[in-house]
Write an enzyme that holds these catalytic residues in place. Sequence first.
Site, short mmCIF file in Angstrom:
data_model
loop_
_atom_site.label_atom_id
_atom_site.label_comp_id
_atom_site.label_asym_id
_atom_site.label_seq_id
_atom_site.Cartn_x
_atom_site.Cartn_y
_atom_site.Cartn_z
N GLY A 42 0.82 -1.41 0.01
CA GLY A 42 -0.05 0.00 -0.16
C GLY A 42 0.70 1.44 0.07
CD GLU A 97 1.39 0.50 7.26
OE1 GLU A 97 1.17 0.78 5.98
OE2 GLU A 97 1.16 -0.74 7.70
CG ASP A 98 -1.13 1.87 3.38
OD1 ASP A 98 -0.94 1.37 4.60
OD2 ASP A 98 -1.72 0.79 2.46
CG ASP A 101 -8.02 -0.01 9.88
OD1 ASP A 101 -9.10 0.85 10.27
OD2 ASP A 101 -8.44 -1.00 9.66
N GLY A 103 -3.89 -0.44 14.09
CA GLY A 103 -2.63 -0.23 14.91
C GLY A 103 -1.79 -1.55 14.97
CB THR A 105 0.24 -3.62 10.31
OG1 THR A 105 -1.06 -4.15 10.03
CG2 THR A 105 1.57 -3.77 9.33
CE LYS A 129 -9.96 3.25 7.37
NZ LYS A 129 -10.46 2.07 7.25
P1 5GP Z 1 -3.73 -2.14 10.76
O1 5GP Z 1 -3.06 -3.21 11.32
O2 5GP Z 1 -3.45 -0.75 11.28
O3 5GP Z 1 -5.22 -2.47 11.09
O4 5GP Z 1 -3.90 -2.05 9.15
C1 5GP Z 1 -3.10 -1.63 8.56
C2 5GP Z 1 -3.06 -2.05 7.01
O5 5GP Z 1 -4.52 -2.63 6.57
C3 5GP Z 1 -2.84 -1.08 5.95
O6 5GP Z 1 -1.45 -1.03 5.72
C4 5GP Z 1 -3.84 -1.49 4.81
O7 5GP Z 1 -3.01 -2.41 3.92
C5 5GP Z 1 -5.03 -2.27 5.41
N1 5GP Z 1 -6.01 -1.08 5.40
C6 5GP Z 1 -6.57 -0.61 6.64
N2 5GP Z 1 -7.51 0.16 6.36
C7 5GP Z 1 -7.78 0.32 5.09
C8 5GP Z 1 -8.60 0.98 4.23
O8 5GP Z 1 -9.66 1.77 4.51
N3 5GP Z 1 -8.24 0.72 2.84
C9 5GP Z 1 -7.29 -0.07 2.45
N4 5GP Z 1 -7.14 -0.30 1.19
N5 5GP Z 1 -6.54 -0.61 3.02
C10 5GP Z 1 -6.65 -0.63 4.42
#
Ligand code: 5GP
Length: 176
Positions: A42, A97-98, A101, A103, A105, A129
Site C-alpha cells: 500500500g 505506512e499507507d 487502522d 494499529g 501492523t 483511522k
Molecule cells: P492495521 O494493522 O493498522 O489494522 O492495518 C494496516 C493495513 O490495513 C494497512 O497498511 C492497509 O493495508 C490495510 N487497511 C486498513 N484500512 C484500510 C482501508 O481503509 N483501505 C485499504 N485499502 N486498506 C486498509
Amino acid sequence: MSQRIVTLISEEEIQKRVKELGAQLTEAYRGKHLVLVGVLKGSFVFLADLARAIDLPCRIEFLGVRSYGEGTTSSGVVQITQDLSRPIEGEDIVLVEDIVDTGLTIAHLLDLFRTRHPSSIKVCALLHKPARTRIQVPVDYLGFTIEDKFVVGYGLDWAEKYRNLPSISVVEASES
Ligand code: 5GP
C-alpha cells in the site's frame, strides 16, 4: 449493482500535504542516517512521492507484509512476506505506512524492528483511522486523519484494484 468512486482527499490536497511532510522530515533528519522503510504494497505511491519531497541523502527499503486477505477487516495476524535487504543497526528508521487502522501492523513492526537495534525508529503514515484503534501506536508524522470508511487509491487497494487512483477515494455501491 455497480460501484461509484467518490473522492475523499483530492490529488492536490495529497501532494500539498506530502510536500509538507517531506519538509518536516528534511529538517528532522539532517545529518542522520535516514532509511525510509515502505510497508508494501500500500505505501509504494506515498513512499515514491515522500522520498522525492525529502531533500537529504537517504536509503530506501521495502518490507512485505500481509495483514489483510481479500476482505476489508483486520485479521490481526501480520506475516512478513519480504524482509529488508540490509541490517538497520545504528540507522534512523522511518516506517512509511499507507494507513494506520487498528494499529496492529505498526505495533508488530515496531516490536520486530527494535530487536535489530536501529539508532531511532519513527512512523510516518499518510492516513489514520482513530475510530478503529485496537492498539495505540505513535504516528510521528501523519498526513490526514479520516473517519471510519474503507478507502482506496494512492496505493491503497480493494482486492488489488484501485491502487493507481491519484486521489484517496471511497467505493460506494450505486443502483446504475
Ligand atoms: P492495521 O494493522 O493498522 O489494522 O492495518 C494496516 C493495513 O490495513 C494497512 O497498511 C492497509 O493495508 C490495510 N487497511 C486498513 N484500512 C484500510 C482501508 O481503509 N483501505 C485499504 N485499502 N486498506 C486498509
